[in-house]
Design an enzyme around this catalytic site. Structure first.
Site, PDB file in Angstrom:
ATOM      1  N   GLY A 286       1.063  -1.288   0.058  1.00 17.34           N
ATOM      2  CA  GLY A 286      -0.084   0.094   0.122  1.00 17.34           C
ATOM      3  C   GLY A 286       0.520   1.594  -0.404  1.00 17.34           C
ATOM      4  O   GLY A 286       1.837   1.058   0.099  1.00 17.34           O
TER       5      GLY A 286
ATOM      6  N   ARG B 225       8.322   3.981   1.750  1.00 12.57           N
ATOM      7  CA  ARG B 225       9.720   5.406   2.348  1.00 12.57           C
ATOM      8  C   ARG B 225      10.134   6.687   2.053  1.00 12.57           C
ATOM      9  O   ARG B 225      10.534   7.373   2.742  1.00 12.57           O
ATOM     10  CB  ARG B 225      10.467   4.676   2.787  1.00 12.57           C
ATOM     11  CG  ARG B 225       9.681   3.079   3.482  1.00 12.57           C
ATOM     12  CD  ARG B 225      10.726   1.909   4.230  1.00 12.57           C
ATOM     13  NE  ARG B 225      11.086   1.022   4.926  1.00 12.57           N
ATOM     14  CZ  ARG B 225      10.317  -0.528   5.041  1.00 12.57           C
ATOM     15  NH1 ARG B 225      10.429  -1.076   3.323  1.00 12.57           N
ATOM     16  NH2 ARG B 225       9.671  -1.292   5.327  1.00 12.57           N
TER      17      ARG B 225
ATOM     18  N   GLY C 107       5.682   3.847  -8.995  1.00  7.31           N
ATOM     19  CA  GLY C 107       6.507   2.698  -9.183  1.00  7.31           C
ATOM     20  C   GLY C 107       5.278   1.521  -9.046  1.00  7.31           C
ATOM     21  O   GLY C 107       5.219   0.406  -9.986  1.00  7.31           O
ATOM     22  N   HIS C 108       4.501   1.394  -7.923  1.00  7.69           N
ATOM     23  CA  HIS C 108       3.477   0.176  -7.777  1.00  7.69           C
ATOM     24  C   HIS C 108       2.712   0.210  -9.291  1.00  7.69           C
ATOM     25  O   HIS C 108       1.684  -0.319  -9.822  1.00  7.69           O
ATOM     26  CB  HIS C 108       2.528   0.424  -6.710  1.00  7.69           C
ATOM     27  CG  HIS C 108       3.026   0.494  -5.455  1.00  7.69           C
ATOM     28  ND1 HIS C 108       3.678   1.701  -4.302  1.00  7.69           N
ATOM     29  CD2 HIS C 108       3.338  -0.819  -4.682  1.00  7.69           C
ATOM     30  CE1 HIS C 108       4.065   1.126  -3.913  1.00  7.69           C
ATOM     31  NE2 HIS C 108       4.287  -0.318  -3.057  1.00  7.69           N
TER      32      HIS C 108
ATOM     33  N   LEU D 173       0.346   3.628  -2.048  1.00  7.26           N
ATOM     34  CA  LEU D 173       0.882   3.350  -3.327  1.00  7.26           C
ATOM     35  C   LEU D 173       1.091   4.678  -4.526  1.00  7.26           C
ATOM     36  O   LEU D 173       1.281   5.745  -4.107  1.00  7.26           O
ATOM     37  CB  LEU D 173      -0.382   2.948  -4.491  1.00  7.26           C
ATOM     38  CG  LEU D 173      -0.599   1.087  -3.872  1.00  7.26           C
ATOM     39  CD1 LEU D 173      -2.024   0.836  -4.158  1.00  7.26           C
ATOM     40  CD2 LEU D 173       0.060   0.112  -3.616  1.00  7.26           C
ATOM     41  N   HIS D 174       2.146   3.858  -5.188  1.00  5.98           N
ATOM     42  CA  HIS D 174       2.272   4.979  -6.379  1.00  5.98           C
ATOM     43  C   HIS D 174       3.303   4.827  -7.405  1.00  5.98           C
ATOM     44  O   HIS D 174       2.502   3.719  -7.601  1.00  5.98           O
ATOM     45  CB  HIS D 174       3.774   5.631  -5.695  1.00  5.98           C
ATOM     46  CG  HIS D 174       5.639   4.729  -5.347  1.00  5.98           C
ATOM     47  ND1 HIS D 174       5.799   3.972  -6.196  1.00  5.98           N
ATOM     48  CD2 HIS D 174       5.563   4.073  -4.086  1.00  5.98           C
ATOM     49  CE1 HIS D 174       6.504   2.755  -5.270  1.00  5.98           C
ATOM     50  NE2 HIS D 174       6.560   3.018  -4.080  1.00  5.98           N
TER      51      HIS D 174
ATOM     52  N   GLN E 275       7.751  -9.483   7.591  1.00  7.97           N
ATOM     53  CA  GLN E 275       8.503  -9.129   7.533  1.00  7.97           C
ATOM     54  C   GLN E 275       9.779  -8.132   7.543  1.00  7.97           C
ATOM     55  O   GLN E 275      10.427  -7.449   7.287  1.00  7.97           O
ATOM     56  CB  GLN E 275       8.233  -8.536   5.438  1.00  7.97           C
ATOM     57  CG  GLN E 275       7.897  -7.924   5.298  1.00  7.97           C
ATOM     58  CD  GLN E 275       6.970  -8.126   3.192  1.00  7.97           C
ATOM     59  OE1 GLN E 275       6.552  -8.663   3.557  1.00  7.97           O
ATOM     60  NE2 GLN E 275       7.727  -6.751   3.356  1.00  7.97           N
TER      61      GLN E 275
ATOM     62  N   GLY F  64       8.436  -5.552  -8.881  1.00 11.83           N
ATOM     63  CA  GLY F  64       8.661  -4.612  -9.066  1.00 11.83           C
ATOM     64  C   GLY F  64      10.726  -4.711  -8.990  1.00 11.83           C
ATOM     65  O   GLY F  64      11.297  -5.262  -8.038  1.00 11.83           O
TER      66      GLY F  64
HETATM   67  P1  AMP Z   1       5.693  -3.033  -1.771  1.00 15.10           P
HETATM   68  O1  AMP Z   1       4.619  -1.959  -1.326  1.00 15.10           O
HETATM   69  O2  AMP Z   1       6.876  -1.313  -1.644  1.00 15.10           O
HETATM   70  O3  AMP Z   1       6.311  -4.229  -0.771  1.00 15.10           O
HETATM   71  O4  AMP Z   1       6.015  -3.167  -3.777  1.00 15.10           O
HETATM   72  C1  AMP Z   1       5.608  -3.331  -4.341  1.00 15.10           C
HETATM   73  C2  AMP Z   1       5.575  -3.767  -5.248  1.00 15.10           C
HETATM   74  O5  AMP Z   1       6.054  -2.455  -5.921  1.00 15.10           O
HETATM   75  C3  AMP Z   1       7.153  -4.852  -5.100  1.00 15.10           C
HETATM   76  O6  AMP Z   1       7.100  -5.848  -5.748  1.00 15.10           O
HETATM   77  C4  AMP Z   1       7.985  -3.761  -5.628  1.00 15.10           C
HETATM   78  O7  AMP Z   1       9.085  -4.100  -6.355  1.00 15.10           O
HETATM   79  C5  AMP Z   1       6.854  -2.552  -6.428  1.00 15.10           C
HETATM   80  N1  AMP Z   1       8.184  -1.463  -6.509  1.00 15.10           N
HETATM   81  C6  AMP Z   1       7.895  -0.285  -5.486  1.00 15.10           C
HETATM   82  N2  AMP Z   1       8.704   0.953  -5.916  1.00 15.10           N
HETATM   83  C7  AMP Z   1       8.855   0.607  -7.273  1.00 15.10           C
HETATM   84  C8  AMP Z   1       9.546   1.571  -8.503  1.00 15.10           C
HETATM   85  N3  AMP Z   1       9.906   2.379  -7.849  1.00 15.10           N
HETATM   86  N4  AMP Z   1       9.390   0.633  -9.061  1.00 15.10           N
HETATM   87  C9  AMP Z   1       9.082  -0.362  -9.715  1.00 15.10           C
HETATM   88  N5  AMP Z   1       8.510  -1.172  -9.380  1.00 15.10           N
HETATM   89  C10 AMP Z   1       7.788  -0.732  -7.683  1.00 15.10           C
END
Ligand code: AMP
Length: 287
Positions: A38, A194, A43-44, A40-41, A68, A154
């Site tokens: 969550g 973060r 990248g997500h 979310l940005h 984790q 990602g």
């Molecule tokens: P998280 O919410 O941080 O657990 O990330 C969820 C998914 O989004 C994971 O597969 C991450 O690798 C991917 N992700 C996070 N940041 C980025 C980014 N800047 N570019 C591409 N994918 C991302």
């Protein structure tokens, strides 16, 4: 599923999510799954977009997985914004969002651990020794619930992607793992939930991590093959930034994540820094 404005359909009960996804799979839908924590940005959203382009149904999970996080990490203060997240999912045409509680995912009797032995060692495991076990335990459970043919991760979490690929390979899980390139701010900072923790001076200092990876890439491009020298080129950049404290910086085989004294084939620079209390990770193909 209808294209109505009520999308995405939000489910928090694991059994209900599994039942709905099974129904869709049995009707022949190609399901793409994007697991997230969550906040979310873009990248997500790049992961959601790739899933949308390749699948009939896109499911996203939003779950800040306690398993984790280490005891002194940021679980309690990890940023959350469900209404904003649902808007970002809607923008990318997500069909189903799964938002379980920790109690629903890990009832009192829960006793199983899933661990990938070799790929989970080193790099991020140096400071986060139980992190990847928490990731693989939740991701396998999420895979069993989501019934997806494809799951999107990602490359920003490079070791995590390698660990998930190893789990899928070893257990012959019937799912394809798709890696998506890292989305960055215009100045190079990798998008991360973060980043919200960073003050303005810290936000500026955070650029050192990408710059250190660029320096490693430049050293390799100039012909340097001594791994220690390549790492030293990156470490000097981080040492010059007073707000940054190096966690680790490595140059590893881009597939196996194993480090050797000399760079051979495709190699990845990979590292983590603390900027104040915030730990940031990044990686870059350097050869
Ligand atoms: P998280 O919410 O941080 O657990 O990330 C969820 C998914 O989004 C994971 O597969 C991450 O690798 C991917 N992700 C996070 N940041 C980025 C980014 N800047 N570019 C591409 N994918 C991302």
């Amino acid at each position: 599923m209808s294209q109505s404005e009520s999308r995405p359909f939000v489910i928090s009960d694991p059994a209900e999510f599994q039942q709905r996804m099974r129904g869709l799979a049995q009707r022949g839908a190609r399901i793409g799954f994007v697991p997230t924590m969550g906040y979310l940005h873009a990248g997500h959203q790049a992961l959601m977009q790739a899933a949308r382009a390749e699948c009939d149904i896109v499911a996203v999970s939003i779950f800040v997985n306690p398993k984790q996080f280490g005891p002194n990490e940021d679980l309690a203060r990890y940023p959350r914004d469900l209404p904003g997240d649902l808007g970002k999912c809607r923008e990318r045409g997500v069909d189903v969002v799964f938002t379980p509680t920790p109690e629903a995912m890990y009832p009192a009797q829960f006793e199983t651990k899933v661990a990938v032995a070799r790929t989970s060692l080193g790099l991020c495991a140096g400071t986060r020794p139980t992190h990847f076990e928490g990731v693989t335990t939740v991701v396998l459970k999420l895979f069993m619930l989501a019934q997806a043919q494809r799951a999107y991760f990602g490359e920003k979490d490079f070791q995590q992607l390698a660990v998930i690929r190893a789990m899928v390979r070893d257990l012959a899980l019937p799912i394809s793992i798709v890696g998506i390139p890292t989305l960055r701010e215009p100045d190079g900072l990798a998008l991360s939930s973060r980043n919200v923790y960073l003050s303005a001076p810290e936000r500026q200092a955070a650029l050192v991590l990408k710059r250190s990876l660029d320096a490693m890439q430049a050293a390799a491009a100039a012909g340097e093959r001594d791994t220690a020298q390549v790492i030293a080129a990156g470490a000097r950049v981080i040492a010059a930034e007073p707000l940054a404290r190096l966690d680790y910086l490595e140059a590893v085989d881009a597939t196996t994540l194993v480090s050797s004294p000399q760079l051979g084939g495709p190699s990845q620079g990979i590292g983590a820094v603390f900027i104040g209390k915030t730990r940031l990770i990044d990686n870059l193909r350097i050869l």
